[in-house]
Design a protein around this motif. Structure first.
Motif, PDB file in Angstrom:
ATOM      1  N   ASP A 174     -10.907   2.658   0.353  1.00  0.00           N
ATOM      2  CA  ASP A 174     -11.303   1.506  -0.213  1.00  0.00           C
ATOM      3  C   ASP A 174     -10.686   0.482  -1.169  1.00  0.00           C
ATOM      4  N   ARG A 175      -9.607   1.395  -1.821  1.00  0.00           N
ATOM      5  CA  ARG A 175      -8.670   0.892  -2.829  1.00  0.00           C
ATOM      6  C   ARG A 175      -7.198   1.039  -2.469  1.00  0.00           C
ATOM      7  N   PRO A 176      -6.786   0.358  -1.414  1.00  0.00           N
ATOM      8  CA  PRO A 176      -5.543   0.738  -0.802  1.00  0.00           C
ATOM      9  C   PRO A 176      -4.286   0.102  -1.944  1.00  0.00           C
ATOM     10  N   GLU A 177      -4.904  -0.517  -2.729  1.00  0.00           N
ATOM     11  CA  GLU A 177      -3.722  -0.998  -3.654  1.00  0.00           C
ATOM     12  C   GLU A 177      -3.538   0.220  -4.931  1.00  0.00           C
ATOM     13  N   SER A 178      -4.405   1.272  -4.720  1.00  0.00           N
ATOM     14  CA  SER A 178      -4.359   2.207  -5.758  1.00  0.00           C
ATOM     15  C   SER A 178      -3.197   3.394  -5.011  1.00  0.00           C
ATOM     16  N   LEU A 179      -2.910   3.220  -3.522  1.00  0.00           N
ATOM     17  CA  LEU A 179      -2.145   4.256  -3.103  1.00  0.00           C
ATOM     18  C   LEU A 179      -0.972   3.911  -2.886  1.00  0.00           C
ATOM     19  N   ILE A 180       0.295   4.688  -3.409  1.00  0.00           N
ATOM     20  CA  ILE A 180       1.608   4.211  -3.366  1.00  0.00           C
ATOM     21  C   ILE A 180       2.289   4.972  -2.469  1.00  0.00           C
ATOM     22  N   PHE A 181       3.089   4.478  -1.621  1.00  0.00           N
ATOM     23  CA  PHE A 181       4.045   5.484  -0.847  1.00  0.00           C
ATOM     24  C   PHE A 181       5.033   6.119  -1.672  1.00  0.00           C
ATOM     25  N   ALA A 182       5.033   7.582  -1.449  1.00  0.00           N
ATOM     26  CA  ALA A 182       5.642   8.376  -2.861  1.00  0.00           C
ATOM     27  C   ALA A 182       6.720   9.054  -1.992  1.00  0.00           C
ATOM     28  N   ILE A 183       6.430   9.635  -1.032  1.00  0.00           N
ATOM     29  CA  ILE A 183       7.551  10.668  -0.518  1.00  0.00           C
ATOM     30  C   ILE A 183       7.754  10.238   1.042  1.00  0.00           C
ATOM     31  N   SER A 184       9.046  10.225   1.339  1.00  0.00           N
ATOM     32  CA  SER A 184       9.515  10.214   2.721  1.00  0.00           C
ATOM     33  C   SER A 184      10.343  11.542   3.332  1.00  0.00           C
ATOM     34  N   GLU A 185       9.856  11.718   4.476  1.00  0.00           N
ATOM     35  CA  GLU A 185      10.501  12.819   5.167  1.00  0.00           C
ATOM     36  C   GLU A 185      11.793  12.222   5.602  1.00  0.00           C
ATOM     37  N   THR A 186      11.902  11.083   5.900  1.00  0.00           N
ATOM     38  CA  THR A 186      13.092  10.481   6.701  1.00  0.00           C
ATOM     39  C   THR A 186      13.928   9.660   5.695  1.00  0.00           C
ATOM     40  N   GLY A 187      13.521   9.267   4.635  1.00  0.00           N
ATOM     41  CA  GLY A 187      14.036   8.526   3.659  1.00  0.00           C
ATOM     42  C   GLY A 187      14.143   6.812   4.025  1.00  0.00           C
ATOM     43  N   ALA A 188      13.354   6.489   5.058  1.00  0.00           N
ATOM     44  CA  ALA A 188      13.589   5.197   5.580  1.00  0.00           C
ATOM     45  C   ALA A 188      12.866   4.243   4.569  1.00  0.00           C
ATOM     46  N   GLY A 189      11.656   4.551   3.881  1.00  0.00           N
ATOM     47  CA  GLY A 189      10.853   3.912   2.868  1.00  0.00           C
ATOM     48  C   GLY A 189      10.251   2.538   3.609  1.00  0.00           C
ATOM     49  N   PRO A 190       9.750   1.672   2.569  1.00  0.00           N
ATOM     50  CA  PRO A 190      10.008   1.645   1.522  1.00  0.00           C
ATOM     51  C   PRO A 190       9.083   2.562   0.652  1.00  0.00           C
ATOM     52  N   LEU A 191       9.621   3.081  -0.677  1.00  0.00           N
ATOM     53  CA  LEU A 191       8.794   3.797  -1.526  1.00  0.00           C
ATOM     54  C   LEU A 191       8.230   2.907  -2.893  1.00  0.00           C
ATOM     55  N   ASP A 192       7.457   3.548  -3.574  1.00  0.00           N
ATOM     56  CA  ASP A 192       6.932   2.864  -4.871  1.00  0.00           C
ATOM     57  C   ASP A 192       6.355   1.486  -4.773  1.00  0.00           C
ATOM     58  N   ILE A 193       5.650   1.495  -3.615  1.00  0.00           N
ATOM     59  CA  ILE A 193       4.792   0.207  -3.132  1.00  0.00           C
ATOM     60  C   ILE A 193       3.560   0.416  -2.742  1.00  0.00           C
ATOM     61  N   SER A 194       2.506  -0.151  -3.032  1.00  0.00           N
ATOM     62  CA  SER A 194       1.278   0.233  -2.754  1.00  0.00           C
ATOM     63  C   SER A 194       1.082  -0.086  -1.146  1.00  0.00           C
ATOM     64  N   TRP A 195       0.059   0.682  -0.738  1.00  0.00           N
ATOM     65  CA  TRP A 195      -0.326   0.447   0.842  1.00  0.00           C
ATOM     66  C   TRP A 195      -0.689  -0.937   0.984  1.00  0.00           C
TER      67      TRP A 195
END
Length: 562
Positions: free
Chosen positions: A362-383
């Motif tokens: 219910d708070r997708p702004e509180s979930l950050i893309f943090a770890i990528s298996e492939t390195g594609a990203g983006p990271l450090d951005i919220s859902w």
């Protein structure tokens, strides 16, 4: 058990009394003397100069029922001063458990607690069906910490009724009597109480069997608990549903209070954003205590920074399409994410989910893309920010990100702000419980082990909201007293020789690290050593000079008068 003399430390005895300079002597695994300048008698000695000496810390809510067999070191618990853990929580235990019921119970257990199912089948010896045999097996399995166990109501119900009936109907009088007999036998042979669960659903979104139990079933089982002094009831209630919290807890209060049974319930929320719910649950706590009900609420003290993985988890349980996907076959996952029909259903299920005050969905702004298996990203951005950036529905945006980054990628939750002054005041009360952190469960979501040290560093050292004596009391004597473990939790002659030796400026909760040491090859989160100088179990150091010793003096313990 061993002989040991701890010299030169400042003893915080676990009662809340002022700290004092004293030495501690342990003889045959039991504390025999506490006082200044004790003479040596040839025993091993530890120099505690500049450090506190406290009772060993207790983990009040764990799920190491399986890990104690395949990871008897129970890393990282010793490195955080832990000497005793309580397992069998949330209505689930591995005894008493008939072989015919083992499959469905383990399937539920491993689903709800994010544990490796194969490991339970291949690494747990299963030399028992009833508690007396289980206790003998646990006593023979040397671990780094002592273990104490609840009987899980879910396990009892499934063992007696069979899986099909347990998941579908109320119990008959004969079935209730059989459950009561098994519980009575278990408590007589060392179980510390019973845990139950009226909150969860299984992987198919069916309510767990104990949610079908009627009052006559609970009354019969609580009657049994009442016959065993010190035994307690642990309740997982619908803690994230404001309309049901009071009713659930009050239902159990009506059953337990006349029988004089002590219980713990979930939970008084700690986050600032849940202040409305905290007020409701504190009022419930006050009302129950004032009416003479011996119920103790759980109060979390450390903000979570959970990782959301896409290999298997229950974190999407309220979104059916995503729940089925995340717990489905790995070899079809990526293909399914491209299926237009599945995507349409996933969007609909997300938009029509049942809201929850505790859910990150219910708070997708509180979930950050943090770890990528492939390195594609983006990271450090919220859902949420990513979905807005791409101009996509939240469900579609997540599916596309996983397709690009792989199912071994993770999101991480931003830690919630806690209302620490209110939490500290609750811990100063006599009838609240902390260190409820799910150690040994949710292995790829977070590492709960070690959160006890946060109470010492954040609340005592950094903010001064608690004294060291108050913090230690909450982690030791208070917990031991609640659980009926009267022979430990306090530094005094005759008590168990379990100690933690630490300096506040040397300890910290370390960051999570991945370890690939589960029997099935899967990974789990652990932590680096906290800086605890020494951890002692029964006079035997399990940590010395801040490093694990490899000793495994722990055993199964039960209720004791102390």
């Amino acid at each position: 058990m061993a002989d040991l003399l701890v010299r030169g430390g400042t003893v915080v005895d676990g009662t809340g009394a002022p700290a004092q300079r004293a030495d501690v002597r342990i003889t045959g695994g039991v504390i025999t003397e506490v006082g200044p300048d004790l003479p040596g008698r040839g025993e091993e000695e530890i120099d505690a100069t500049g450090a506190y000496v406290s009772p060993g810390f207790i983990e009040a809510h764990t799920h190491v029922d399986g890990a104690m067999w395949w990871n008897p070191e129970l890393d990282p618990l010793p490195a955080y001063g832990i000497t005793t853990v309580v397992f069998g929580n949330c209505g689930m235990s591995v005894a008493p458990l008939q072989e015919s019921a083992r499959g469905p119970v383990l399937d539920l257990f491993t689903f709800l607690e994010d544990l490796p199912l194969d490991a339970f089948h291949t690494s747990v010896p299963w030399t028992w069906e009833r508690w007396p045999e289980y206790r003998r097996a646990c006593e023979a399995q040397n671990t780094t910490v002592n273990v104490a166990g609840f009987v899980g109501h879910l396990t009892l119900r499934t063992t007696v009724m069979g899986a099909e009936a347990a998941w579908k109907r109320a119990a008959t009088a004969e079935e209730i009597a059989a459950m009561a007999a098994l519980l009575d036998e278990s408590l007589a042979h060392g179980a510390i109480g019973m845990s139950t669960n009226v909150f969860d659903k299984d992987r198919y979104l069916n309510v767990v069997p104990t949610r079908l139990a009627e009052d006559d079933e609970f009354e019969a089982l609580v009657d049994v608990i009442a016959r065993h002094p010190g035994a307690t009831l642990q309740m997982i209630t619908r803690f994230n549903e404001p309309e049901n919290i009071d009713a659930d807890v009050e239902r159990f209060a009506r059953i337990c209070a006349p029988r004089g049974v002590r219980g713990q319930w979930t939970a008084i929320p700690s986050t600032v954003r849940e202040d409305y719910l905290r007020e409701q649950t504190i009022a419930l706590h006050r009302r129950l205590r004032e009416s003479g009900v011996d119920f103790w609420p759980n109060v979390p003290h450390k903000p979570l920074e959970p990782f959301f993985n896409f290999e298997r988890a229950l974190t999407f349980q309220r979104v059916a399409a995503w729940n089925e996907w995340i717990n489905g076959p790995a070899d079809t996952k990526l293909a399914q994410l491209t299926d237009p029909e599945w995507r349409a259903r996933a969007r609909e299920d997300y938009d029509n989910r049942v809201s929850s005050s505790t859910s990150r969905l219910d708070r997708p702004e509180s979930l950050i893309f943090a770890i990528s298996e492939t390195g594609a990203g983006p990271l450090d951005i919220s859902w949420r920010a990513y979905a807005e950036q791409e101009g996509k529905h939240l469900s579609d945006a997540l599916a596309d990100w996983i397709l690009a980054n792989g199912i071994k990628s993770c999101m991480k939750g931003i830690p919630d702000e806690f209302d620490e002054p209110v939490i500290a005041e609750l811990f100063k009360e006599a009838h609240t419980l902390t260190n409820i952190n799910d150690s040994g469960a949710h292995l790829q979501l977070f590492c709960g082990s070690g959160e006890n040290v946060y109470l010492l560093t954040r609340y005592a050292r950094d903010t001064g909201l608690l004294t060291v004596e108050e913090a230690v009391h909450n982690l030791t004597g208070k917990l031991a007293g609640f659980f009926g473990l009267g022979d430990r939790g306090v530094i005094a002659p005759g008590k168990a020789g379990d100690l933690a030796i630490f300096a506040l400026d040397e300890i910290e909760v370390r960051p999570e690290v991945k370890l690939y040491d589960n029997p099935d090859g899967s990974w789990r989160f652990s932590r680096g050593n906290s800086g605890i100088r020494a951890t002692v179990v029964g006079g035997v150091p399990t940590v010395l000079a801040a490093e694990p010793t490899g000793a495994r003096p722990g055993t199964m313990i039960g209720l004791s008068a102390g």
